[in-house]
Design a protein around this motif. Sequence first.
Motif, PDB file in Angstrom:
ATOM      1  N   ALA A  21       0.834  -1.205   0.000  1.00 52.61           N
ATOM      2  CA  ALA A  21       0.000   0.000   0.000  1.00 52.61           C
ATOM      3  C   ALA A  21       0.869   1.256   0.000  1.00 52.61           C
ATOM      4  N   GLU A  22       2.026   1.178   0.645  1.00 50.67           N
ATOM      5  CA  GLU A  22       2.916   2.349   0.671  1.00 50.67           C
ATOM      6  C   GLU A  22       3.979   2.281  -0.424  1.00 50.67           C
ATOM      7  N   SER A  23       3.835   1.294  -1.280  1.00 47.60           N
ATOM      8  CA  SER A  23       4.733   1.161  -2.425  1.00 47.60           C
ATOM      9  C   SER A  23       6.193   0.968  -2.008  1.00 47.60           C
ATOM     10  N   ALA A  24       6.400   0.240  -0.911  1.00 49.79           N
ATOM     11  CA  ALA A  24       7.762   0.044  -0.404  1.00 49.79           C
ATOM     12  C   ALA A  24       8.323  -1.316  -0.824  1.00 49.79           C
ATOM     13  N   CYS A  25       7.786  -1.875  -1.896  1.00 43.56           N
ATOM     14  CA  CYS A  25       8.342  -3.149  -2.366  1.00 43.56           C
ATOM     15  C   CYS A  25       8.580  -3.086  -3.873  1.00 43.56           C
ATOM     16  N   CYS A  26       9.489  -3.913  -4.325  1.00 43.09           N
ATOM     17  CA  CYS A  26       9.836  -3.909  -5.752  1.00 43.09           C
ATOM     18  C   CYS A  26       9.906  -5.336  -6.256  1.00 43.09           C
ATOM     19  N   ILE A  70      14.237   3.617  -1.468  1.00 45.42           N
ATOM     20  CA  ILE A  70      12.780   3.747  -1.391  1.00 45.42           C
ATOM     21  C   ILE A  70      12.264   4.733  -2.445  1.00 45.42           C
ATOM     22  N   ASP A  71      13.035   5.793  -2.699  1.00 47.01           N
ATOM     23  CA  ASP A  71      12.573   6.797  -3.665  1.00 47.01           C
ATOM     24  C   ASP A  71      12.533   6.225  -5.081  1.00 47.01           C
ATOM     25  N   THR A  72      13.577   5.468  -5.419  1.00 40.13           N
ATOM     26  CA  THR A  72      13.592   4.835  -6.743  1.00 40.13           C
ATOM     27  C   THR A  72      12.464   3.814  -6.854  1.00 40.13           C
ATOM     28  N   ILE A  73      12.331   2.992  -5.818  1.00 37.28           N
ATOM     29  CA  ILE A  73      11.329   1.918  -5.868  1.00 37.28           C
ATOM     30  C   ILE A  73       9.918   2.492  -5.990  1.00 37.28           C
ATOM     31  N   ALA A  74       9.600   3.466  -5.137  1.00 39.72           N
ATOM     32  CA  ALA A  74       8.240   4.027  -5.166  1.00 39.72           C
ATOM     33  C   ALA A  74       7.991   4.796  -6.464  1.00 39.72           C
ATOM     34  N   ALA A  75       9.005   5.523  -6.936  1.00 35.27           N
ATOM     35  CA  ALA A  75       8.826   6.293  -8.177  1.00 35.27           C
ATOM     36  C   ALA A  75       8.620   5.350  -9.355  1.00 35.27           C
TER      37      ALA A  75
END
Length: 669
Positions: A66-71, A97-102
């Motif tokens: 939900a927080e987009s903290a996985c890749c 985290i910034d790269t993954i979420a973006a």
Amino acid sequence: MRCTMSHDEKKENPVSIAEEKKAKKADLREMTSCPSTLQMLKKLEADGHDSVFTRAAEMKPCPIGAESACCKHCFMGPCRLNAKDPYARTGVCGATIDTIAARNFARNVAAGGAAHTDHGMVMLDVFRDVVNGKVAHFKVQDEDKLRNVAMSIGIPTENRSVKDIANDLYSELERTYTQVEGEIPFAKRVPPKTLELWRKHGIVPRGAMREIMELMHRTHMGVDQDYNNIVRQCSRTALADGWGGSMVATEISDILFGTPEPRVAGVNMGFLREDQVNILIHGHEPLLFEGMIAASNDPANIELAKAAGAKGINLLGMCCSGAEVLGRHGIPHAGNFVSAEPIIATGAVDAIGVDVQCIMQALPKMADCYGTKFFTTNPRAKIEGATHFEFHEREPLEAPNKIIAMAVERFRNRTAKIVIPQRQDWGVHGFSHEYVNYMLGGKFRGSYTPLNDNIINGRIRGVAGVVGCTNPRVKQDWVHVELVKELIKHNVLVVQTGCSQIALAKAGLMKPDAAVLAGEGLQEVCETVGIPPVLSLGSCVDNSRILIACAEMVRIGGLGDKISDLPVAGAAPEFMSEKAICIGQYFVASGVYTIFGVTFPTVEGTKFHELLFNGLEEQGFGKWGFATDPIEMAGMMIDHIDKKRAALGLTEKRERKLFSMEDRRAAAE
Ligand code: NFS
Ligand code: SF4
């Protein structure tokens, strides 16, 4: 597969199935504020069936996701970061985290943009075939619109035939998708200062195919690993949707099937008729629906229905398919996205035809439970277990005729118990941006001047677009309705599309007498012009109508020289789809403060989150916002509108004579 999770990991893993099963079943009344849907949820429960609501209650969303903290962009992973301490570790490759979420966000934009632009491209394919005489059934219905759209992108129209203009328009608009360099044609409609900002940041879109391809490339493992740079391409791709694919979808649909004009039309399940063959059309592209309308008016099909003992054929819309024909033709709309299963539970639907997007895989199974026939029609969207009758625009009655025959058959052999919630909500639908022009400015001098004037004099505080889906993670329709009520109470004129507009139509806010719920200034304007305080603009691709309206407001003057200067804001309070993310990003990149509810796929406090929620505004764009409470959301939008008013020097209510009916008539002469 064998579970190899350690004990500690199991404790940490938020989605262990045991935990899900233990999840408390929510009260049905907490799931929806739509009385018809609630009545049918109770029926579903009594009949022993689950629905999107109960499945959502039973399956907790994964908080890391939900927080987009996985890749899972490569197979050294999947990698999951700790959302509570997002910089504590990186992915196996070192991705932050910034790269993954973006990158995750970018993939949402790419998929959402692809859906809209593919829909637009289909419309353009049909337009080309209509112009070349290869599709006999459809024709150019709105020649004025054809000329206006052509002129807006510099195609000469004077003394030219419809066919010549249409051919030129086709070749020009094809570039929206295919051009490898340069700017998409509708960039010409963007206010010059906004366009200048896009050029400065290198985000004026080329063709959508190129932008989506590049975004997919850049989000592959080991390519773009600077969240700023990824977001730039997100904007460029999203703009290729808003000012590209979606805008083409809207404009071509208007040219082929007619530009909507305000008309009284009905929404809710009470439009199902026990004594008629009920057919529901669900999805997005207007083609299938247009074919269905023609087929259901065919005397031979009506005879067929009558021979089976029915009084006639009753067509109803769902979701955006329904929103396309609600304003355009006044066809009743049965309900928004999460009401699909409840509508089937009425037992009254004889057949459902679907094309693309927002069609839950649960539907054919539910249809089977109630004896409803279910048909996919688009080669892009088949569903395991569903019958497929392919729709071809060159023979647009073929699949509809088959659907009608099967629906009649089901009517004849109905065994399901029929329970139809008796609510019918009438309202005014079909406010195209052209009509806003006309209604405020008169037929021959149509313009946005009176709207701008009423904003300048303070009767209208600003304009809000409230759009998007319904999501079973929140009480259906509730956030939409409470948000809009709060906005109009504070003199904010609301424009709507998609499932959100259906929520407000069911709540009765699309009737002119809903103006009593508006603040004094807005009420006065609504009463003078004879409009509701909430304007229904169409489907989700018709969010492009809101972009055009913004561009017009800038062009008319008095409200700044960029879209980001306007006292406007947007919201998708119950969003669920990737398309909504793409829409949000194109509004933000165009200069609009856009607030989402339910959840937002970022970890607060990260640099990526900061860029979306503040940094973009500092660069001159709009920005993202997030709130789940409708009153808080309205407050954020109103504060933003007031901030923009203050920057324009509009802090005091300036008196200006409101256009009376006489004035409007005089202006029209
Ligand atoms: Ni928009 Fe239409 Fe509804 Fe959401 Fe789906 S139907 S394109 S995505 S759910 S508003
Ligand atoms: Fe993990 Fe990096 Fe692969 Fe993503 S790209 S799954 S963060 S290793």
